[in-house]
Each structure stands twice: as structure tokens, then as C-alpha cells.
Design a protein around this motif. Sequence first.
Motif, short mmCIF file in Angstrom:
data_model
loop_
_atom_site.label_atom_id
_atom_site.label_comp_id
_atom_site.label_asym_id
_atom_site.label_seq_id
_atom_site.Cartn_x
_atom_site.Cartn_y
_atom_site.Cartn_z
N ASP A 234 12.32 4.17 2.01
CA ASP A 234 12.97 3.57 0.84
C ASP A 234 12.27 3.96 -0.47
N GLN A 235 10.96 4.26 -0.37
CA GLN A 235 10.21 4.67 -1.56
C GLN A 235 10.35 6.17 -1.85
N LYS A 236 11.25 6.83 -1.10
CA LYS A 236 11.56 8.26 -1.33
C LYS A 236 10.36 9.16 -1.05
N VAL A 237 9.66 8.89 0.07
CA VAL A 237 8.49 9.70 0.39
C VAL A 237 8.87 11.06 0.97
N LEU A 238 10.04 11.17 1.60
CA LEU A 238 10.37 12.38 2.37
C LEU A 238 10.37 13.67 1.55
N PRO A 239 10.89 13.67 0.32
CA PRO A 239 10.81 14.93 -0.45
C PRO A 239 9.39 15.43 -0.64
N TYR A 240 8.43 14.49 -0.78
CA TYR A 240 7.03 14.89 -0.95
C TYR A 240 6.44 15.42 0.36
N VAL A 241 6.91 14.86 1.49
CA VAL A 241 6.45 15.36 2.80
C VAL A 241 6.99 16.77 3.03
N VAL A 242 8.27 16.97 2.77
CA VAL A 242 8.87 18.29 2.95
C VAL A 242 8.19 19.31 2.03
N GLN A 243 7.92 18.91 0.81
CA GLN A 243 7.22 19.80 -0.14
C GLN A 243 5.82 20.14 0.39
N ALA A 244 5.13 19.14 0.92
CA ALA A 244 3.76 19.36 1.41
C ALA A 244 3.73 20.25 2.65
N LEU A 245 4.78 20.19 3.46
CA LEU A 245 4.86 21.06 4.64
C LEU A 245 4.86 22.53 4.26
N GLN A 246 5.22 22.82 3.01
CA GLN A 246 5.31 24.20 2.52
C GLN A 246 4.17 24.54 1.56
N SER A 247 3.14 23.68 1.52
CA SER A 247 2.01 23.88 0.60
C SER A 247 1.21 25.13 0.97
N ALA B 10 0.83 -1.21 0.00
CA ALA B 10 0.00 0.00 0.00
C ALA B 10 0.86 1.26 0.00
N ILE B 11 1.95 1.23 0.77
CA ILE B 11 2.79 2.43 0.88
C ILE B 11 3.44 2.80 -0.45
N PRO B 12 4.03 1.84 -1.17
CA PRO B 12 4.58 2.21 -2.49
C PRO B 12 3.54 2.78 -3.44
N ARG B 13 2.30 2.24 -3.40
CA ARG B 13 1.25 2.77 -4.28
C ARG B 13 0.90 4.20 -3.90
N LEU B 14 0.86 4.48 -2.59
CA LEU B 14 0.55 5.84 -2.14
C LEU B 14 1.65 6.81 -2.55
N VAL B 15 2.89 6.39 -2.42
CA VAL B 15 4.01 7.26 -2.81
C VAL B 15 4.00 7.49 -4.31
N GLU B 16 3.67 6.45 -5.07
CA GLU B 16 3.57 6.61 -6.53
C GLU B 16 2.52 7.65 -6.90
N LEU B 17 1.40 7.62 -6.19
CA LEU B 17 0.33 8.60 -6.46
C LEU B 17 0.80 10.01 -6.11
N LEU B 18 1.52 10.15 -5.00
CA LEU B 18 2.09 11.44 -4.65
C LEU B 18 3.05 11.93 -5.73
N ALA B 19 3.84 11.00 -6.25
CA ALA B 19 4.80 11.36 -7.30
C ALA B 19 4.08 11.84 -8.55
N THR B 20 2.97 11.18 -8.89
CA THR B 20 2.18 11.59 -10.06
C THR B 20 1.66 13.00 -9.89
#
Length: 713
Positions: free
Chosen positions: A401-414, A339-349
Motif C-alpha cells: 500500500d505504501q508503493k514499495v514495489l517500484p523501488y524494489v523493481v528499480q533496485a533489482l536492476q541496480s 516502521a514500513i512507511p518510514r522505510l519506504v519514505e526513505l527509499l523514496a527520498t
Amino acid sequence: MTTSKYEESIKELVSTDDAKRLKALRFIKNSVIGNKTKKDLYIKLGVVERLVEYLSLSDPEAYGLKIQAATILGSIAYGKDENAISVVAFGALNPLLNSLRLPPHNNLTEAIHQRRKLLEASTRALKSIFSSSKVSKEQVFMDGHIEDIVALLEGTSPVILLETQNNVSSDSLSFAMIAEFTAAIVAKCCDTPEQQMELASAGVLKPLINLLYSNCIKAQEAALDALATLCRENTEIGKMVVGGSLTQDKQQSCIETILEFVKEKCPKMRLIAATCLTNLYRTGAFSESTDSIVLVVLPALVKLLSEPTGDVQEKAPLVLADLIKDSEDMQKAAFEAYAIPRLVELLATLSTKDSNSADLMLGVPGVGSLAKRKQKIRENCLIAIAAATLAKEECRTQAIDQKVLPYVVQALQSEYPNVRLAACQCAKSLSRSVSNLRTSLVDAGIAVPLIKLLNDSSIVIQAAACGAICNLVLEFSPMRKSVIDGGGIEHFVEFSRSSDPKLQLNGVWALKSLLFKSDLPVKKAVMKVLTYNALIDLLHQPAPAIQEQALEIVRNLVCGNQEAIEDVIEGIGKDDLLDVIESKLEDTFDMDVDDEDDAAVARTLEPALFIVVNMSSGPEGPKMALMSRPNITNSVFRHLSHDNPAIRAAATWCMINWTWKDREGQQEGLKERVRYLRDLGAEQKLRVMESDSCRDVRDRAMTALEQLMAASS
């Protein structure tokens, strides 16, 4: 001055000629359907008031006019909160609800048939109005309207149950739409447990379940949605649904039928069915094996994350979060289902620079702009990742490992507050890992945007950011210095004085975390800003959670060398400090409290005991000061028999430190303490505790007993 054709149509509404009025209504209907500009125009021209007047006309003369009026009101209300609010403000709800009342008749189906066109238009309009979360539902629960809703469901379900998908008459189609819209009204009117129970008590559950066995997909979806909403966080209704008494004469149970819907081709149907089963599962009333949820529902939700259909991608992450957030077993199952890789993929999209490809992944836009829908999906994905990584280390590792952190950091500044809030929740879950704190989170630079959010315009986001930072300031975290340098102490102290309960709690909690195993300069820096007077106020707060964290602050302050302990004794005052300890240790005695209150008191008891432990770990003076208060000593001794093993272990640590011999010069004080403890019956009690059910307690009791006997010889 010329008059527009739209103004002319309004004038025609006051004509005494029914034909002219009907023609004007049809013109208005055709103008507003799917046209936001025309809807706004007609609201300004005063059409809503006229339409409400039409709905209040008597039957049967005005029957055709009422159908058109209800249709137009539904169209105007659809898709925009402001329009729905305007329709309600001009008094449309009562006449629309009144139009649902069936005339006296021995046969419900026949009564509905006589008014089916008006019922279809009115239920559709009410569905549109109640789709706005800003519209109050109170009027539905007045004047017998619930009974009218139940009658519509009971009267329509038998007809559509007899129809097949390949042979649907116009009458049956109308009945199916009435059933669908009525079920949708039910789904929109379950905002509180009281409303849920009132609807269930009126008999709405059985006809909704009957609709599941029809061949009308839209009616099935609406019924599932209504059932999902009715049982959300409502165990009593959950038991009604799964109990079986509502599904008599059916070849398969209601739950089995809903599980079949999870396997349907239609993504929307799969999502609604998964939502219904998730809500039932969370009530604790789910009678089937949990394996059904793990093997059927969870994989279906994971697959739906890749379904670019309607609002499925938007809602699926939230349902997944609901399913797994309170269960480590479910979080493990989510990990195994990827589930986590799918969620990260959606964030990447969503984060791709190629907006065209991102838009394709979102499917058909729902209500609201495409940009807002993207942000809603981003928010929900972050909430789901926060739930999936809350408890288990392998889940957090998978997310990193799925590289979620850049998306979290980006979202903190949304720019979107809800996205920032969800990102804070995600950061908090991920920061529960010691290894991540020392490596990945540092490398991602998560501390800087979190510190900035302590100044956010939203108190809720400030509290969430503070909650996430609690894990960043622990003694092993390399980000502690960054937080302090970024003004963290001042922010936490400010929050500790807030009138907002959540913000205050997280502020005190952050101070506790900052002081955990901290050196003396950090302790002095914190107390210079906080002050001991303010700490004393926190210790006497009425909220047990605040008291608990304030006691933890004292516990951390007195953990260390002699100077640290003396600073606290001097800052609070010896007698005042002993008074606090004495009162907190005695709180559980002679109290008529329920389990919840008792648990709250126990949470303050453990840190109070560890204040005694830490004060007794060093010089002789604090030990003897504690022993000078018989109430403190007696309370510690009684807590050796506490039901909670953590409390027993803490009390046993007190006994260890009181019987510890560290320097020859302390012999007299030690002998005095040992005599007192033996008189209380410490030896007998510790011998019994050598067989305690908790291994930690057993080990501590053996150590305390050995020291007690050695000091007695």
C-alpha cells in the motif's frame, strides 16, 4: 634535479639531530592530516618504514618522536583500506601494540599519566587501523596485548568517572580519549566468538560498563559500541552483561542505563544504545520485559530513520532488521510503529530526481562517496523491509500500500551488487502473499528483472533471485508461465548441479515449486531437462536439505493421474523407487543422533510419506507395489506414533489411501491390504489416535478407522 619539500622532510628523518627530526615529523603530520593526496605521496616516499623504526626506539630519549610517529601513522591509516593495509604491511602493528604496555607501577592511573600522550596517539592510530575490515586482528590476541588493553580501561575509567562535563582538566580529557580509543579497539576486534570470549575472559566487560556512568559522551559511545559487538550472537557474554555482577554499587542496572541512552538527544548515542539492546535481546539473555524493547527501542529506531545525521540513517535500518527478523511479535510491533512507511519514505527520498534535496537528507557524509552511501542506505532499507514483511500478511499489505514495489523493481536492476541482493530478499518476503502474487507483483513486473538476475555475475545473487522466484512459480501464480518462457527450467536445472550449496538448494527448491500441482505437460518439460538419473543423484545427496527438496520433487511428480505416477515409476524404475522410499522411511530408526540430526531426518521423512500417499491415491498397481515391501508398510505403521504431529498425519493419510475403496474391481487388493494392516494392529492403533493431541491427526485417524472397519465387514 630539484627536490620537493616533502622529499626533504623524508631526508630529515634520518638526521642525527633530534630537533630536525621532530620538525620534519611535525611538517609531515600537518601535511597528511585530512589530505588523501599527501598520504598517498608519503606512503610512496617510504615514510611508513621510517615511522615504524621510530616507534621501536627506546624510551625516554625518543618519547617525543614516538608520539609524532604514532600520530602520523594513525592519520595515514584513517579512512582508506589500502592505506591501513600498507601501514600494517610495513610492520606498524607490533610497535603500536607494544607501546600500550605500561611500565611497572603500583598505581595504574599514575602509570597511564606518565605516558598519556603516547598512549593517546597509539590508541588513536590502532583505532584507525582496525577500522578497516581488511586488517587482521590476530596480533591483538598475542603477547599479552589484551591484558594491556584491559589495564588501560581499568586505569582510565576511575579518573573520568570523577569528572563533570563542565569541569574537565587537560589530563582528564587525555584519559577520556585513551578510554574512548581503547574501547573502540575492543569493538573492532570481536570478529569471532573466540575473540569475544577471550576479551571477556580477560576482564574487559566491567571497565567498559563503568565507562557508561561517566560524563564523557565519546567514551560512553565507544563503550556501548564495544559492549554491543562483544555480545552480538554470544549468549554467554550477554548473560554476563545483564547478570548484574558487573555493575555493583550502581544505583541502576546496566540495562536501565542503556535504556536511558536510547532516549538521549544525540542520534548517534540513541543508535548505538539501541544496537546494544538489540544484540542483548537476540542472545536470549535479556532479563528485562520484552515490553522495554517494544516500547522504547523499536520506536527509537523508527524515529532514527528520519535522522539525517552522520551514518545514523545508514545503520538504523540494519539494527531494526536484526531486532525483528526472527520474531513475528516484533514484526507486528514494527507494523504498529509504522516502521514500513518510514522505510519506504526513505527509499523514496533516495530515488528522487532532485539530487540536492536527497543529499540534504543524508546529513554529513561518512567514509566513501555520497553515491555509495545512498546505495548503502537503499540496501539496508530493503533488508529491513524484507525482515518486516517476512511472516505477517498485514505487514506485506502495508508495504504494498505504501508503493514499495517500484523501488524494489528499480533496485533489482541496480549497478550495485549488494542492492540487487537486498532487493531479491525483499521480493522473496513480499511474494509470500498469495493475493500479492495474483495482483500487485504482477502489475509491478517483478518477474522480468528477477529472471535476468539468474544470469548475474554473482553466484550469491543468482541464488537469491532463484529463492525469490520459488514463490513466483507456484500453481496459483500467473507468473509461472513467464518464468518458464524466460528459460526458468533450464536455469533451475543448471543450478541443481552447482557446487555452491546455496545455489544448488535454491535450484532444486525452485524445481519443486514449479512442479507443485502442475499439469502433465509441465512435469514432462521439467523432467526432459532434469532427467530421472539426475533426480536419483539428488535423492542420494549427502545434504539433508537437498534430499528433502528432491523428495518433494518426486512427491509433486506422482501427484495427479495414473499417467503421472506411471511416468515416475518408469523413469526411476519401480525397484529403485521403492528402494528410495524404503530407505527414507527407515532412516529414523536405530540411529544414535542428536536433536539437530533428528530434525533433519524428520524433514526428509514427511515428503517420503507423502510420496506413499500420492502413489496410493490412484490405481491399484502402485498400492500393491508399496505393500509388497514389508519394510515400507511397517515403517508407515510405526510412524503413526512419531513425536511430530505432521509425520503422524502423513502416516495416517497413508492408512486412508490404503483402505480406500473406489472401484468394485479392486476388492481383492483392498481385502489383502486390510488383512495385513489389521495383523499389524492398525485397528487398535487408530482407536488410540482418535484421542491424539493434534486435531488433524484425530480427524484423519477417524476416517482411516471407518474405512478399515467398512472394508473388514
